[in-house]
Design an enzyme around this catalytic site. Structure first.
Site, short mmCIF file in Angstrom:
data_model
loop_
_atom_site.label_atom_id
_atom_site.label_comp_id
_atom_site.label_asym_id
_atom_site.label_seq_id
_atom_site.Cartn_x
_atom_site.Cartn_y
_atom_site.Cartn_z
NE ARG A 132 0.17 -4.71 -5.71
CZ ARG A 132 0.58 -4.83 -4.44
NH1 ARG A 132 -0.25 -4.65 -3.43
NH2 ARG A 132 1.84 -5.09 -4.17
CG HIS B 280 3.26 -9.73 -2.56
ND1 HIS B 280 2.33 -8.75 -2.84
CD2 HIS B 280 3.20 -9.91 -1.22
CE1 HIS B 280 1.73 -8.36 -1.72
NE2 HIS B 280 2.23 -9.05 -0.72
CD GLU C 248 3.79 -4.06 2.34
OE1 GLU C 248 4.14 -4.97 3.11
OE2 GLU C 248 2.69 -3.48 2.44
CG ASN D 161 0.93 -1.66 -0.06
OD1 ASN D 161 0.38 -1.25 -1.09
ND2 ASN D 161 1.62 -2.79 -0.03
CE1 TYR E 52 -3.85 -3.31 4.86
CE2 TYR E 52 -1.58 -2.87 4.28
CZ TYR E 52 -2.77 -3.52 4.03
OH TYR E 52 -2.89 -4.35 2.96
CD GLU F 71 -0.84 -4.77 0.06
OE1 GLU F 71 -0.89 -4.81 1.32
OE2 GLU F 71 -0.03 -5.42 -0.60
C1 FCB Z 1 0.93 -6.03 3.57
C2 FCB Z 1 1.23 -7.11 2.56
C3 FCB Z 1 0.06 -7.95 2.18
C4 FCB Z 1 -0.85 -8.22 3.36
C5 FCB Z 1 -1.19 -6.94 4.08
C6 FCB Z 1 -2.12 -7.11 5.25
O1 FCB Z 1 2.08 -5.77 4.30
O2 FCB Z 1 1.75 -6.55 1.40
O3 FCB Z 1 0.53 -9.12 1.58
O4 FCB Z 1 -0.28 -9.16 4.18
O5 FCB Z 1 -0.02 -6.33 4.54
#
Ligand code: FCB
Length: 453
Positions: free
Chosen positions: A77, A121, A166, A299, A301, A359
């Site tokens: 990607r 992006h 995002e 995405n 985290y 992500e």
């Molecule tokens: C996300 C972004 C990516 C990267 C990660 C850690 O928000 O899409 O570009 O910075 O976080």
């Protein structure tokens, strides 16, 4: 532990974005982007760095593809940079810019790696920002023109398209907190920007389908699943607002439910919206935004724990609970179950036909030891634990079709600069040498086995 096998056609990938890795910021006819402008402005990036050179991927793409191939990566990607392709934002095409991506795509296909292309992006041409950028409605038409050009040229070979990465970050970090380019601090502008990003997504979907026959089209949202710190009404309310402004504001209109009424009311109270409706919305926008797609990219985290005491004053603290026992170098809590809860919620509340984790990953700065080995144990367990819950979600019937580690290699982490390292490949920014980290070697085996031991 017994073996956890993934579905046969599950896609194992890795991800990057143009500004974070390419460098070559003024080569071959590329114009300035809002991130060039922002990073070149003193005080905006924590360590004072820029993406001028980054990982020099613009020149080293062939080597990077070879490295991916050696790691069994099935899909890559990456994003296309609008100012390389349409330097004026619209109008004349810069063939050299398109050719770069065309070579990249051909190189990937020759290596048997499926390209997943993100069309935006965050590196908007600065010339468009000068006309108001995402806050001004005409941006929608420019975006569609840009998407038309890219998909007309690459659509024969690229069959997976992500319109935006995002929208929350574009709108809120770019226009409300101002931590990201273009660095605006204006709540009303942020909501207009969010709307135009979503509208441009929906407007582009049919164009992509036309230019890239048989392609899958979707959008990537970032989610931070939230919970209240205590059972108090005040904490619950802080949680409700957070979940609404972060998660629901973006997914609701995409799935035909317009903006959440409770958050509209909150924004009126904050003075971001007038009391009599949404000034930037035209009635037909709702249908455009909700144009059906083939998948949702997510995405993930970390999670957020909301307490009324900190919610208003300290978003960072709220966002990623800094008291958590296990945190990454970003200060984000390691919380794999959040991914499970998120997948479950998205599937059951929005009936999403197909989900990709576009992500997931962790920033840890572990570097080469005296033998040149990068023993990034914490990243390896982060990835393993998140893949374990992803597997569990699939077992329970959630249509999760692929997983992309963020990131293929260390890169420019936006306003945090180069100190934050998310890569499964180490980059020495002095020499541009790449070193495969232990997490990448582990991932290679996961892909080979199509599962976890
Ligand atoms: C996300 C972004 C990516 C990267 C990660 C850690 O928000 O899409 O570009 O910075 O976080």
């Amino acid at each position: 532990m017994s073996k956890l096998t993934f579905p046969e056609n599950f896609i194992w990938g890795t991800a990057t974005s143009s500004y974070q890795i390419e460098g070559a910021w003024q080569e071959d006819g590329k114009s300035e982007s809002i991130w060039d402008r922002f990073a070149h402005t003193a005080g905006k990036i924590e360590d004072g760095t820029t993406g001028d050179v980054a990982c020099d991927h613009y020149h080293r793409w062939a080597e990077d593809i070879a490295l991916m191939k050696s790691l069994n990566i099935q899909s890559y990607r990456f994003s296309t940079a609008w100012p390389r392709i349409l330097p004026n934002g619209r109008g004349p095409i810069n063939q050299a810019g398109l050719d770069f991506y065309s070579r990249l795509v051909d190189g990937l296909l020759a290596a048997n790696i499926t390209p997943f292309v993100t069309l935006y992006h965050w590196d908007l041409p600065q010339v468009l920002q000068d006309e108001g950028g995402w806050t001004a409605r005409p941006i929608v038409e420019s975006y569609v023109e840009y998407v038309d050009v890219v998909t007309r040229h690459l659509g024969d070979r690229v069959k997976h398209w992500i319109t935006h990465n995002e929208p929350w970050v574009v709108a809120i970090m770019g226009h409300e907190s101002g931590e990201h380019a273009p660095g605006i601090k204006d709540g009303a502008a942020a909501l207009a920007a969010a709307h135009h990003v979503l509208l441009s997504h929906g407007a582009a979907v049919p164009i992509i389908r036309q230019n890239s026959v048989g392609a899958e089209v979707g959008i990537t949202l970032n989610f931070v699943p939230a919970e209240p710190a205590t059972s108090s009404i005040a904490d619950f309310n802080a949680y409700r607002f957070f979940d609404g402004f972060f998660n629901r504001w973006f997914i609701s209109p995409l799935y035909g439910r317009r903006y959440p009424a409770d958050i509209v009311a909150d924004y009126v109270a904050k003075g971001y919206l007038p009391p009599d409706g949404l000034p930037f919305v035209q009635e037909e926008d709702w249908q455009t935004i909700a144009t059906p797609t083939d998948f949702l990219g997510i995405n993930y985290y970390s999670r957020a724990i909301l307490s009324a005491d900190t919610a208003e004053t300290d978003l960072e603290k709220t966002l990623f609970s800094s008291v958590a026992p296990e945190q990454t170098d970003m200060g984000w809590e390691v919380y794999p179950n959040g991914l499970y809860n998120l997948l479950q919620r998205l599937y059951f509340e929005y009936q999403i036909p197909k989900i990709y984790i576009t992500e997931n990953g962790a920033s840890y700065s572990d570097g080469p030891d005296e033998n040149g080995r990068v023993a990034d144990k914490r990243r390896l367990s982060y990835l393993r634990d998140h893949l374990t819950v992803a597997h569990q979600a699939i077992q329970n019937g959630i249509p999760l079709a692929g997983y992309f580690v963020w990131a293929f290699m260390d890169n420019f982490e936006w306003n945090r600069g180069y100190k934050q390292r998310f890569g499964i490949v180490w980059v020495d920014y002095e020499t541009q040498q790449r070193t495969i980290k232990d997490s990448a070697l582990w991932y290679k085996e996961v892909i080979a086995r199509n599962g976890l031991e």
